[in-house]
Design a protein around this motif. Structure first.
Motif, PDB file in Angstrom:
ATOM      1  N   SER A  10     -32.100 -54.755 -55.187  1.00 52.54           N
ATOM      2  CA  SER A  10     -33.591 -55.032 -55.577  1.00 52.54           C
ATOM      3  C   SER A  10     -33.923 -56.123 -55.106  1.00 52.54           C
ATOM      4  N   MET A  11     -33.394 -57.053 -54.380  1.00 54.20           N
ATOM      5  CA  MET A  11     -33.570 -57.834 -53.691  1.00 54.20           C
ATOM      6  C   MET A  11     -35.036 -57.659 -52.321  1.00 54.20           C
ATOM      7  N   ILE A  12     -33.775 -56.473 -51.497  1.00 53.34           N
ATOM      8  CA  ILE A  12     -34.295 -56.013 -50.490  1.00 53.34           C
ATOM      9  C   ILE A  12     -35.772 -55.292 -50.904  1.00 53.34           C
ATOM     10  N   THR A  13     -35.642 -54.889 -51.484  1.00 51.53           N
ATOM     11  CA  THR A  13     -36.556 -53.695 -51.861  1.00 51.53           C
ATOM     12  C   THR A  13     -37.859 -54.626 -52.159  1.00 51.53           C
ATOM     13  N   LEU A  14     -37.755 -55.374 -53.433  1.00 47.11           N
ATOM     14  CA  LEU A  14     -38.830 -56.726 -53.544  1.00 47.11           C
ATOM     15  C   LEU A  14     -39.351 -56.841 -52.751  1.00 47.11           C
ATOM     16  N   LEU A  15     -38.437 -57.651 -51.435  1.00 46.74           N
ATOM     17  CA  LEU A  15     -39.110 -58.101 -50.520  1.00 46.74           C
ATOM     18  C   LEU A  15     -39.892 -57.249 -49.034  1.00 46.74           C
ATOM     19  N   LEU A  16     -39.718 -55.790 -49.695  1.00 53.33           N
ATOM     20  CA  LEU A  16     -40.059 -55.291 -48.693  1.00 53.33           C
ATOM     21  C   LEU A  16     -41.224 -53.823 -49.484  1.00 53.33           C
ATOM     22  N   ALA A  17     -40.991 -54.081 -50.329  1.00 50.98           N
ATOM     23  CA  ALA A  17     -42.337 -52.998 -51.208  1.00 50.98           C
ATOM     24  C   ALA A  17     -43.434 -53.452 -51.707  1.00 50.98           C
ATOM     25  N   SER A  18     -43.431 -54.561 -52.831  1.00 51.62           N
ATOM     26  CA  SER A  18     -44.150 -54.906 -53.665  1.00 51.62           C
ATOM     27  C   SER A  18     -45.064 -55.751 -52.406  1.00 51.62           C
ATOM     28  N   PRO A  19     -45.090 -56.342 -51.451  1.00 53.12           N
ATOM     29  CA  PRO A  19     -46.103 -57.141 -50.755  1.00 53.12           C
ATOM     30  C   PRO A  19     -46.864 -55.904 -50.956  1.00 53.12           C
ATOM     31  N   PHE A  20     -46.907 -54.987 -50.649  1.00 54.23           N
ATOM     32  CA  PHE A  20     -47.660 -54.160 -49.909  1.00 54.23           C
ATOM     33  C   PHE A  20     -48.823 -53.936 -51.243  1.00 54.23           C
ATOM     34  N   ILE A  21     -48.834 -54.399 -52.493  1.00 58.35           N
ATOM     35  CA  ILE A  21     -50.192 -54.175 -52.933  1.00 58.35           C
ATOM     36  C   ILE A  21     -50.913 -55.246 -52.446  1.00 58.35           C
ATOM     37  N   TYR A  22     -50.687 -56.033 -52.294  1.00 55.55           N
ATOM     38  CA  TYR A  22     -51.761 -57.110 -51.111  1.00 55.55           C
ATOM     39  C   TYR A  22     -52.764 -56.866 -50.088  1.00 55.55           C
ATOM     40  N   VAL A  23     -51.661 -56.234 -49.290  1.00 52.64           N
ATOM     41  CA  VAL A  23     -52.977 -55.592 -48.366  1.00 52.64           C
ATOM     42  C   VAL A  23     -53.183 -54.518 -48.695  1.00 52.64           C
ATOM     43  N   LEU A  24     -52.937 -53.471 -49.532  1.00 49.02           N
ATOM     44  CA  LEU A  24     -53.585 -52.451 -50.134  1.00 49.02           C
ATOM     45  C   LEU A  24     -55.526 -52.835 -49.408  1.00 49.02           C
ATOM     46  N   PRO A  25     -56.063 -53.741 -49.972  1.00 50.95           N
ATOM     47  CA  PRO A  25     -57.976 -53.573 -49.763  1.00 50.95           C
ATOM     48  C   PRO A  25     -57.059 -53.469 -48.197  1.00 50.95           C
ATOM     49  N   VAL A  26     -56.951 -54.667 -46.975  1.00 48.28           N
ATOM     50  CA  VAL A  26     -57.661 -53.554 -45.833  1.00 48.28           C
ATOM     51  C   VAL A  26     -56.900 -52.155 -45.005  1.00 48.28           C
ATOM     52  N   PHE A  27     -55.960 -51.508 -46.113  1.00 47.90           N
ATOM     53  CA  PHE A  27     -56.732 -50.141 -46.066  1.00 47.90           C
ATOM     54  C   PHE A  27     -57.637 -49.341 -46.959  1.00 47.90           C
ATOM     55  N   VAL A  28     -57.743 -50.294 -48.139  1.00 46.25           N
ATOM     56  CA  VAL A  28     -59.218 -49.773 -48.201  1.00 46.25           C
ATOM     57  C   VAL A  28     -60.394 -49.508 -47.341  1.00 46.25           C
ATOM     58  N   VAL A  29     -60.755 -50.146 -46.643  1.00 44.78           N
ATOM     59  CA  VAL A  29     -61.634 -50.004 -46.189  1.00 44.78           C
ATOM     60  C   VAL A  29     -61.410 -49.604 -44.491  1.00 44.78           C
ATOM     61  N   GLU A  30     -60.542 -50.235 -43.879  1.00 43.52           N
ATOM     62  CA  GLU A  30     -60.110 -49.586 -42.674  1.00 43.52           C
ATOM     63  C   GLU A  30     -59.335 -49.034 -42.864  1.00 43.52           C
ATOM     64  N   VAL A  31     -58.507 -48.141 -43.549  1.00 40.19           N
ATOM     65  CA  VAL A  31     -58.296 -46.954 -43.040  1.00 40.19           C
ATOM     66  C   VAL A  31     -58.817 -45.925 -43.331  1.00 40.19           C
ATOM     67  N   TYR A  32     -59.272 -45.799 -45.255  1.00 39.79           N
ATOM     68  CA  TYR A  32     -59.679 -45.067 -45.943  1.00 39.79           C
ATOM     69  C   TYR A  32     -61.858 -45.051 -45.683  1.00 39.79           C
ATOM     70  N   GLY A  33     -62.179 -46.488 -45.398  1.00 37.34           N
ATOM     71  CA  GLY A  33     -63.493 -46.416 -45.216  1.00 37.34           C
ATOM     72  C   GLY A  33     -64.074 -46.571 -47.196  1.00 37.34           C
ATOM     73  N   ARG A  34     -63.162 -47.023 -47.847  1.00 33.91           N
ATOM     74  CA  ARG A  34     -64.022 -47.119 -49.007  1.00 33.91           C
ATOM     75  C   ARG A  34     -64.227 -48.845 -49.553  1.00 33.91           C
ATOM     76  N   ASP A  35     -65.107 -48.540 -50.629  1.00 31.32           N
ATOM     77  CA  ASP A  35     -64.997 -49.768 -51.174  1.00 31.32           C
ATOM     78  C   ASP A  35     -64.094 -49.990 -52.466  1.00 31.32           C
ATOM     79  N   SER A  36     -64.399 -50.925 -53.063  1.00 32.93           N
ATOM     80  CA  SER A  36     -64.307 -51.542 -54.342  1.00 32.93           C
ATOM     81  C   SER A  36     -63.384 -50.148 -55.740  1.00 32.93           C
ATOM     82  N   SER A  37     -64.264 -49.502 -55.435  1.00 35.53           N
ATOM     83  CA  SER A  37     -63.703 -48.581 -56.474  1.00 35.53           C
ATOM     84  C   SER A  37     -62.522 -47.828 -55.773  1.00 35.53           C
ATOM     85  N   GLY A  38     -62.661 -47.368 -54.515  1.00 32.87           N
ATOM     86  CA  GLY A  38     -61.471 -46.501 -53.777  1.00 32.87           C
ATOM     87  C   GLY A  38     -60.098 -47.855 -53.875  1.00 32.87           C
TER      88      GLY A  38
END
Length: 182
Positions: A10-38
């Motif tokens: 549980s702790m390892i999964t939380l440590l690795l997977a959960s922080p991704f939501i906080y870096v998701l805006p980087v994906f939206v802008v830099e990888v997908y070229g989308r804005d806040s609606s994306g």
């Protein structure tokens, strides 16, 4: 021993997977070229997957919960790996759905299995350890954020996905007692 394994997974999964939501805006802008609606669509798909997983876990009762706990890790790892491998926005909506399914099923089942398998006099202690587990996300966020800045989001998602898949595979193969939990 099985309680420690549930807690560690549980702790390892939380440590690795959960922080991704906080870096998701980087994906939206830099990888997908989308804005806040994306971003909103991706987070919504994560929520829909989480809701569906919660309903499925609730209907499972006590049937193969140990196996489904491990499968949750596979879902999260697969989703993160595919997010890194496939830089297509509409594909990412499905991958975020998978991430929601994997994350919530894993979190819900680990908490349930811990509480069901601990002796009554230790439930309070185990519950307090579980409540501290949300801090693990913060510990994972800093190195993942730095890695995204240095290596790029896709590389980090691939790495995290690969690690979660490898860990889930090792746990599935080596933890027979965990697989047998209902």
């Amino acid at each position: 021993r099985v309680l420690l394994m549930i807690l560690a997974v549980s702790m390892i999964t939380l440590l690795l997977a959960s922080p991704f939501i906080y870096v998701l805006p980087v994906f939206v802008v830099e990888v997908y070229g989308r804005d806040s609606s994306g971003f909103g669509v991706l987070v919504s798909m994560l929520g829909i997957g989480a809701l569906l997983a919660s309903l499925v876990v609730a209907t499972l009762g006590s049937w193969k919960r140990g196996v489904f706990l491990i499968i949750g890790g596979f879902f999260s790892g697969t989703a993160l790996f595919l997010i890194g491998a496939v830089p297509l926005y509409w594909a990412a909506t499905f991958f975020m759905f998978l991430l929601g399914v994997g994350s919530v099923s894993h979190i819900t089942l680990s908490q349930t299995l811990l509480m069901d398998n601990v002796e009554d006099e230790f439930r309070g202690r185990v519950a307090s350890v579980l409540s501290m587990s949300t801090i693990v996300v913060a510990f994972g966020l800093v190195p993942i954020g730095v890695a995204v800045d240095m290596l790029g989001g896709r590389t980090v998602a691939l790495a995290i996905g690969t690690m979660l898949l490898a860990i889930s595979f090792v746990v599935f193969i080596s933890q027979k007692q965990l697989r047998r939990l209902d």
